[in-house]
Enzyme design. Sequence first.
Site, PDB file in Angstrom:
ATOM      1  N   LYS A   1      36.507  44.295  52.627  1.00 36.85           N
ATOM      2  CA  LYS A   1      36.750  43.668  51.056  1.00 36.85           C
ATOM      3  C   LYS A   1      35.316  43.644  50.495  1.00 36.85           C
ATOM      4  O   LYS A   1      34.242  43.828  51.129  1.00 36.85           O
ATOM      5  CB  LYS A   1      36.985  42.162  51.529  1.00 36.85           C
ATOM      6  CG  LYS A   1      37.282  41.261  50.230  1.00 36.85           C
ATOM      7  CD  LYS A   1      37.552  39.802  50.486  1.00 36.85           C
ATOM      8  CE  LYS A   1      37.844  39.082  49.383  1.00 36.85           C
ATOM      9  NZ  LYS A   1      38.370  37.514  49.559  1.00 36.85           N
TER      10      LYS A   1
ATOM     11  N   SER B   1      42.837  35.668  47.480  1.00 35.13           N
ATOM     12  CA  SER B   1      41.630  36.768  46.864  1.00 35.13           C
ATOM     13  C   SER B   1      41.667  38.250  47.522  1.00 35.13           C
ATOM     14  O   SER B   1      41.340  39.169  46.987  1.00 35.13           O
ATOM     15  CB  SER B   1      40.356  36.238  46.622  1.00 35.13           C
ATOM     16  OG  SER B   1      39.712  35.982  47.710  1.00 35.13           O
TER      17      SER B   1
ATOM     18  N   SER C   1      42.470  32.603  51.126  1.00 32.04           N
ATOM     19  CA  SER C   1      42.493  33.993  50.360  1.00 32.04           C
ATOM     20  C   SER C   1      42.610  35.183  51.755  1.00 32.04           C
ATOM     21  O   SER C   1      42.655  36.389  51.228  1.00 32.04           O
ATOM     22  CB  SER C   1      41.021  34.189  50.154  1.00 32.04           C
ATOM     23  OG  SER C   1      41.042  33.615  48.818  1.00 32.04           O
TER      24      SER C   1
END
Lengths: 494, 95
Positions: free
Chosen positions: A84, A159, A183
């Site tokens: 990420k 997210s 997330s």
Amino acid sequence: MPQADTPAMSNATLKELSAQLAAKACSSVELAQDFINKINILNKDLGCYVTVDAARTLAQAQAADARRAAGNAGTLTGVPLAHKDIFCAKGWLTTCGSKMLANFVAPYDAHVVERCDAAGMVTLGKTNMDEFAMGSSNETSFFGAVRNPWNRERVPGGSSGGSAAAVAARLAPAATGTDTGGSIRQPAALTGICGLKPTYGLVSRYGMIAFASSLDQAGPMARTAEDLGLLLNVMAGHDARDSTSLERLAEDYNRDLAKPLKGLRVGLPKEFFAAGLSADVQKAIEAAIAEYKKLGATVVDISLPNMGLSVAVYYVLAPAEASSNLSRFDGVRYGHRAAEYTDLLDMYKRSRGEGFGAEVKRRILIGTYVLSHGYYDAYYIRAQKLRRLIAQDFVDAFRHCDVIMGPTSPTTAFKIGEKSSDPVQMYLSDIYTIAVNLAGLPGISIPCGFDGDGLPVGLQIIGNYFDEARMLNVAHQYQLATDWHQRAPAVSQG
Amino acid sequence: MALTLDDVRRAAHLARIAIDDAEAEAALAQLTRVFGLIEDMQAVDVSGIEPMAHAQDLMLRLRNDLVTEGDQRNLFQSVAPEVDAGLYLVPKVIE
């Protein structure tokens, strides 16, 4: 030689890839190249990755092959993964999905990246995300929305939406994510993969760009529970550079995978099955519970009476912490600086006004307001008190059960644009995940079915503090009995 | 308690975020919705409850007061918007 752009290789789990590399059925360079080829074909459409750097990836793969040839390979040496874009990785662009950091090349590695590198894992690239991890749909990214591989008109969740979509589309066998209010778990649910948010403090936050420090926790995203454990074994560990990193003995999170579930007490909170839960999701969750009963589990009705307040509490505490954390972006030491300004104050204001997107600004304003003079006690302190009540509900519940189960998200993947104009509707999509962060507990989402439109449903398994090994056991036994986790979106098999 | 445009502008100033009139109006409408949600908190009696600042009630560790990092000024300034001779440049503050 099987290739990653054929189903056989790109559908392989971390465990299978590890075995293939050990058996010299393929090299790490071949594996990395196959994934790079597949990313080149599919990423333009899906938007999972914001940065790929083939030369850097292949150099890491070469080093992994050399390490294996020298007889020093570990379990995951040479196995690729995606990070990420919230994790600093030295020499890689690290944008956090923001214009503010669009040109930021990290000068050092996050602890998570350091540990994956040390294990010999190969970085395929940095994945798209909601700006500064603030969002539940990946639509707030400066680099554009990510498309859900199951249906391109739908969001992948957020997210960690890029990581989830990359794993679902077989553009990475696994990825790192972070979870502040859901997330990791919510995008895992919406894309039909597995995601684990560990107990707060197990994984170091060093080099992970901060959103809400008392809630942020990194974890693995993959296609099987067993792979989550393999990656968590690499990611978790004490780090003196994070003052909240816990000092605990290393453990093998997969040590209990084979244990039978007979006698397992599954708590079902009535608050998880109340108004707002879609009928299709409820049906899939109930079928999963029935499967657990077949596996020998007993069901206990429990209550988390203060859970209804968790979204309100979260939207005081997380923005408050964010407004403080994001004050570091001042246009002086790194990040975006406005081209024109009149003085220092004007430089700060314009740089931040231009560098942050609408959702990030909204949360900074909320946080600044609730921390400001005259409102601190009514909002911030009150929210902290309610946080204790919410955490205590779980302590009480775990006196009667071993794990808690329910839906990860009240709906399946919603349409791109459907909730982006109403922040409150968006915030409520994390209604089942937020309380877990407030309490600091571990939570997993695993696929457990589909809705009428063919979109995946996620089952959430919440464990007691440090109970990751048991939760993975619970998830793994379900995956031995079912095949939801092996279903792949059509786009990934092209 | 109703949020006003002045509240939004004041928070934006404290947060050092430039905000024009249209943005302030839009923010007011959305923050009013969000605070409608947050107001749910006021219904609960919280007297006698200790605030919970953190997921684990642990004491922060102390470490020895030793130098642990070497000089990395050039590396860290390589990502700065404007530097000169090892200094970060900002608009003049003191006349």
